[in-house]
Design a protein around this motif. Structure first.
Motif, PDB file in Angstrom:
ATOM      1  N   VAL A  69      -1.880   3.543   7.120  1.00 30.23           N
ATOM      2  CA  VAL A  69      -0.862   4.132   6.265  1.00 30.23           C
ATOM      3  C   VAL A  69      -1.353   5.527   5.926  1.00 30.23           C
ATOM      4  O   VAL A  69      -2.488   5.704   5.477  1.00 30.23           O
ATOM      5  CB  VAL A  69      -0.623   3.311   4.991  1.00 30.23           C
ATOM      6  N   TYR A  70      -0.495   6.538   6.167  1.00 27.31           N
ATOM      7  CA  TYR A  70      -0.947   7.913   5.962  1.00 27.31           C
ATOM      8  C   TYR A  70      -0.025   8.684   5.025  1.00 27.31           C
ATOM      9  O   TYR A  70       1.140   8.349   4.830  1.00 27.31           O
ATOM     10  CB  TYR A  70      -1.091   8.649   7.289  1.00 27.31           C
ATOM     11  N   THR A  71      -0.589   9.727   4.445  1.00 27.60           N
ATOM     12  CA  THR A  71       0.133  10.695   3.655  1.00 27.60           C
ATOM     13  C   THR A  71      -0.593  12.022   3.846  1.00 27.60           C
ATOM     14  O   THR A  71      -1.230  12.230   4.874  1.00 27.60           O
ATOM     15  CB  THR A  71       0.199  10.252   2.180  1.00 27.60           C
ATOM     16  N   LEU A 109       0.835  -1.198   0.000  1.00 27.43           N
ATOM     17  CA  LEU A 109       0.000   0.000   0.000  1.00 27.43           C
ATOM     18  C   LEU A 109       0.872   1.251   0.000  1.00 27.43           C
ATOM     19  O   LEU A 109       0.581   2.219  -0.720  1.00 27.43           O
ATOM     20  CB  LEU A 109      -0.927  -0.002   1.213  1.00 27.43           C
ATOM     21  N   LYS A 110       1.924   1.255   0.772  1.00 25.69           N
ATOM     22  CA  LYS A 110       2.840   2.397   0.766  1.00 25.69           C
ATOM     23  C   LYS A 110       3.406   2.619  -0.633  1.00 25.69           C
ATOM     24  O   LYS A 110       3.430   3.751  -1.138  1.00 25.69           O
ATOM     25  CB  LYS A 110       3.983   2.182   1.762  1.00 25.69           C
ATOM     26  N   ASP A 111       3.867   1.539  -1.269  1.00 24.02           N
ATOM     27  CA  ASP A 111       4.443   1.665  -2.607  1.00 24.02           C
ATOM     28  C   ASP A 111       3.440   2.246  -3.587  1.00 24.02           C
ATOM     29  O   ASP A 111       3.780   3.109  -4.416  1.00 24.02           O
ATOM     30  CB  ASP A 111       4.931   0.305  -3.103  1.00 24.02           C
ATOM     31  N   PRO A 148       5.266  11.635   0.619  1.00 21.89           N
ATOM     32  CA  PRO A 148       5.542  10.262   1.065  1.00 21.89           C
ATOM     33  C   PRO A 148       4.364   9.641   1.814  1.00 21.89           C
ATOM     34  O   PRO A 148       3.629  10.324   2.535  1.00 21.89           O
ATOM     35  CB  PRO A 148       6.749  10.427   1.996  1.00 21.89           C
ATOM     36  N   ALA A 149       4.213   8.335   1.646  1.00 22.05           N
ATOM     37  CA  ALA A 149       3.286   7.549   2.457  1.00 22.05           C
ATOM     38  C   ALA A 149       4.065   6.925   3.607  1.00 22.05           C
ATOM     39  O   ALA A 149       5.207   6.487   3.435  1.00 22.05           O
ATOM     40  CB  ALA A 149       2.611   6.470   1.618  1.00 22.05           C
ATOM     41  N   VAL A 150       3.448   6.886   4.785  1.00 21.47           N
ATOM     42  CA  VAL A 150       4.123   6.422   6.004  1.00 21.47           C
ATOM     43  C   VAL A 150       3.338   5.261   6.605  1.00 21.47           C
ATOM     44  O   VAL A 150       2.128   5.370   6.842  1.00 21.47           O
ATOM     45  CB  VAL A 150       4.253   7.565   7.029  1.00 21.47           C
ATOM     46  N   MET A 151       4.030   4.157   6.862  1.00 16.99           N
ATOM     47  CA  MET A 151       3.397   2.988   7.457  1.00 16.99           C
ATOM     48  C   MET A 151       3.376   3.102   8.974  1.00 16.99           C
ATOM     49  O   MET A 151       4.352   3.562   9.576  1.00 16.99           O
ATOM     50  CB  MET A 151       4.132   1.715   7.049  1.00 16.99           C
ATOM     51  N   CYS A 152       2.287   2.655   9.587  1.00 17.95           N
ATOM     52  CA  CYS A 152       2.141   2.672  11.043  1.00 17.95           C
ATOM     53  C   CYS A 152       1.745   1.275  11.511  1.00 17.95           C
ATOM     54  O   CYS A 152       0.609   0.839  11.284  1.00 17.95           O
ATOM     55  CB  CYS A 152       1.082   3.688  11.466  1.00 17.95           C
ATOM     56  N   ALA A 153       2.682   0.605  12.156  1.00 18.92           N
ATOM     57  CA  ALA A 153       2.442  -0.774  12.597  1.00 18.92           C
ATOM     58  C   ALA A 153       3.029  -0.990  13.987  1.00 18.92           C
ATOM     59  O   ALA A 153       3.890  -1.834  14.194  1.00 18.92           O
ATOM     60  CB  ALA A 153       3.033  -1.755  11.593  1.00 18.92           C
ATOM     61  N   GLY A 154       2.564  -0.176  14.935  1.00 21.51           N
ATOM     62  CA  GLY A 154       2.928  -0.397  16.319  1.00 21.51           C
ATOM     63  C   GLY A 154       4.117   0.381  16.816  1.00 21.51           C
ATOM     64  O   GLY A 154       4.561   0.154  17.941  1.00 21.51           O
TER      65      GLY A 154
END
Length: 369
Positions: A216-218, A174-176, A201-207
């Motif tokens: 995943v946010y942008t 999803l980030k890609d 940029p997209a940023v992953m959030c996993a703990g």
């Protein structure tokens, strides 16, 4: 009574969320009712050769201080905090809220003043130190979730100790895709919204920063947002909860805002110039969080949801918007909430809360559980 799941959570916070190293110092803040988790964090710190420091907090005391503090007092607190944060390596903030409305009587001007005068220390903590934020199960949180305390406690532990390594691996696709996307189109009941996320940029959030986690946010290009979004979950902000929030945009700016408390809503959006522009667009992914409870730390991670946030952007997904406000508002697009679609560059990627493109199907709930 000792709960081994809290031991697991404490180790997860120190080793996964903060990635603490031997002889580093961790500051743990939390209310008295979060003592069981604080004790486990202290024990885990000693086992890992980490140096723990503990500060207790109290919402009633915080309300009194916030309500009556002067600019000079906030400036002094900012100075003290900055000195303290420079002496730590990691920070665990545990919220043990008993009364959701405790801060509701604090004037908005005090929140704005605190935000401005304490920005230096807050920015230093967020940008220069490892940190994680989480709630601790209380009767207040259980009531908000409309659960018995025992049921909520077990639910909390369950959603907080999900396999975040597995989630992180699944988020990569999803980030890609978000990193390559220009145009986003969101459709739902009362919602038809377009904007661009090109080159943000997209940023992953996993703990790592929030527990529970899963998004995943942008951010949108600041002047690219057009259309209307109708949020179908409660929107809490500084002790007040808003319902049926509808925002209409023209060239990035919120030009119309309505809710059950429209006057108060617009007063917040008039805090500063940036409050009427969007600082974050995120997709919620935690398969064990399915219903809103009016607590954004949970609600923004709801499976099949998205949030679209008036106010400041994050530094790692910066669209240039600056504001004292950062107000996450959540739209659920699953069937039982009216459905909805997300398009990336005119390609349907999620329908009714379910990812439909092959490379994203690993993020559907049945594949993350």
């Amino acid at each position: 009574m000792h709960d081994p799941r809290l031991t697991k959570l404490a180790h997860q916070l120190l080793t996964h969320s903060l990635a603490m190293k031997e002889n580093e110092t961790v500051l743990i803040t939390g209310s008295v009712n979060s003592k069981p988790l604080i004790k486990e964090l202290i024990k885990a710190s000693h086992e890992l050769n980490i140096i723990p420091h503990v500060e207790y907090t109290d919402d009633e005391i915080s309300r009194l201080l916030l309500t009556n503090a002067t600019k000079e007092q906030f400036t002094a607190i900012n100075k003290w905090n900055l000195s303290k944060f420079k002496d730590i390596d990691g920070f665990v903030q545990i919220v043990g809220e008993e009364n959701d409305a405790e801060m509701s009587g604090v004037p908005q001007e005090q929140f704005r003043l605190a935000g401005m005068e304490m920005k230096t220390s807050n920015d230093f903590l967020v940008d220069e130190r490892k940190w994680v934020l989480l709630n601790y199960p209380t009767n207040g949180f259980a009531q908000k979730a409309k659960m018995s305390f025992d049921d909520f406690y077990n639910y909390y532990i369950d959603v907080s100790t999900i396999d975040y390594k597995k989630m992180e691996q699944a988020q990569c696709s999803l980030k890609d895709l978000m990193d390559k996307t220009d145009k986003v189109h969101i459709e739902a009941s009362g919602t038809d919204l377009t904007f661009s996320i090109k080159n943000i940029p997209a940023v992953m959030c996993a703990g790592e920063y929030n527990i529970p986690d899963g998004e995943v946010y942008t951010a949108p290009i600041i002047d690219s947002v057009n259309g209307t979004i109708s949020y179908n979950t409660p929107c809490p902000y500084q002790g007040n909860v808003f319902h049926n929030v509808v925002l209409t945009f023209k060239e990035g700016k919120i030009v119309e805002a309505t809710a059950d408390k429209s006057e108060e809503l617009n007063a917040i959006l008039d805090t500063d110039d940036g409050a009427r522009f969007i600082g974050e667009f995120a997709i919620g992914l935690n398969p064990k969080i399915t219903e809103p409870m009016g607590d954004i730390l949970f609600d923004e991670k709801i499976a099949g949801s998205l949030h679209f946030t008036p106010g400041a952007a994050y530094d790692d997904a910066d669209n240039g918007n600056d504001s004292a406000v950062h107000w996450d508002m959540v739209l659920i697009q699953r069937d039982e909430y009216g459905g909805g679609k997300i398009y990336f560059d005119d390609v349907l990627i999620r329908e009714n809360g379910i990812f439909v493109v092959e490379e994203l199907k690993a993020l559907n709930p049945e594949n993350l559980l």
